[in-house]
Design an enzyme around this catalytic site. Structure first.
Site, PDB file in Angstrom:
ATOM      1  CD  GLU A  98      -3.272   0.226   0.453  1.00  0.00           C
ATOM      2  OE1 GLU A  98      -2.902   1.199  -0.252  1.00  0.00           O
ATOM      3  OE2 GLU A  98      -4.457  -0.074   0.633  1.00  0.00           O
ATOM      4  CG  ASP A  99      -1.070   4.548  -1.720  1.00  0.00           C
ATOM      5  OD1 ASP A  99      -1.740   3.788  -0.999  1.00  0.00           O
ATOM      6  OD2 ASP A  99      -1.595   5.332  -2.538  1.00  0.00           O
ATOM      7  CG  ASP A 102      -6.503   8.962   5.525  1.00  0.00           C
ATOM      8  OD1 ASP A 102      -6.117   9.456   6.579  1.00  0.00           O
ATOM      9  OD2 ASP A 102      -7.264   9.555   4.746  1.00  0.00           O
ATOM     10  CG  PHE A 151      -4.476  15.341   0.694  1.00  0.00           C
ATOM     11  CD1 PHE A 151      -5.385  14.297   0.834  1.00  0.00           C
ATOM     12  CD2 PHE A 151      -3.934  15.578  -0.560  1.00  0.00           C
ATOM     13  CE1 PHE A 151      -5.753  13.519  -0.254  1.00  0.00           C
ATOM     14  CE2 PHE A 151      -4.304  14.814  -1.654  1.00  0.00           C
ATOM     15  CZ  PHE A 151      -5.213  13.779  -1.498  1.00  0.00           C
ATOM     16  NE  ARG A 164      -2.375   8.526  -9.832  1.00  0.00           N
ATOM     17  CZ  ARG A 164      -3.144   8.087  -8.837  1.00  0.00           C
ATOM     18  NH1 ARG A 164      -2.582   7.635  -7.734  1.00  0.00           N
ATOM     19  NH2 ARG A 164      -4.460   8.105  -8.926  1.00  0.00           N
TER      20      ARG A 164
END
Ligand code: IMP
Length: 182
Positions: A98-99, A102, A151, A164
């Site tokens: 996963e990046d 959250d 964010f 990205r």
């Protein structure tokens, strides 16, 4: 694009150094075992590419795309599969790549889903985690960095599909959110 960024949170060299450590830990844990890496599109593409190439353990790779129903950028935990895996997970050791974690709602759902497919083990490696944003407790075995609940973009992470390809992780300037930038 430079003006859209507020600050660099994690530099390219910091990310690379941490990926070296994560890969060493994964190699040690999976020594002699077969491993299937499952990347979650699209954010995890950079982590997947750079982490997998650091591993000495032989791996296969598969990809999943999911969409979380919710309002705006908030995850609801109700997840729809946009692209499913091609691999049969029965008896496999699976590592979800996963990046970012959250709220943890998407990952929590994904863990349950993959575990129900008969895998021998399902663990998680994420580059980033926002502990303050956690809504559910998810057991994440490999965490690159715990970051504040801001964010972030870059290194696979987007805002409206942009940023990205940045080689680092940064935060966006407020004017981007207010619709005057990007
Ligand atoms: P969760 O279900 O709230 O954990 O949602 C995780 C997903 O939300 C990630 O896979 C990202 O796609 C997205 N996301 C969460 N935080 C950020 C961020 O700071 N930048 C970009 N995308 C994010």
């Amino acid at each position: 694009m430079g003006n859209d960024l507020e600050k660099v949170l994690l530099s390219e060299s910091e990310i690379n150094a941490r990926l070296d450590q994560l890969a060493a830990a994964i190699d040690a844990d999976y020594k002699g075992r077969d491993l299937l890496l499952v990347g979650v599109l699209k954010g995890a593409i950079m982590v997947m590419a750079d982490l997998s190439r650091r591993l000495h353990t032989p791996v296969q790779m598969d990809w999943m795309a999911v969409s979380s129903y919710g309002s705006g950028t908030k995850s609801s935990g109700v997840v729809r599969i946009l692209k499913d895996l091609e691999a049969d997970l029965h008896g496999r050791n699976v590592l979800i790549v996963e990046d970012i974690v959250d709220s943890g709602l998407t990952l929590s759902w994904l863990l349950g889903n993959l575990r129900s497919r008969g895998a021998a083990s399902v663990e998680v490696a994420t580059l980033l985690r926002k502990p303050e944003a956690a809504k559910v407790n998810v057991d994440v075995r490999y965490v690159g960095f715990d970051i504040p609940a801001e964010f972030v973009v870059g290194y696979g992470l987007d805002y409206a599909e942009n940023y990205r390809t940045l080689p680092f992780i940064g935060t966006l300037a407020p004017h981007v959110y207010e619709g005057r930038g990007a």
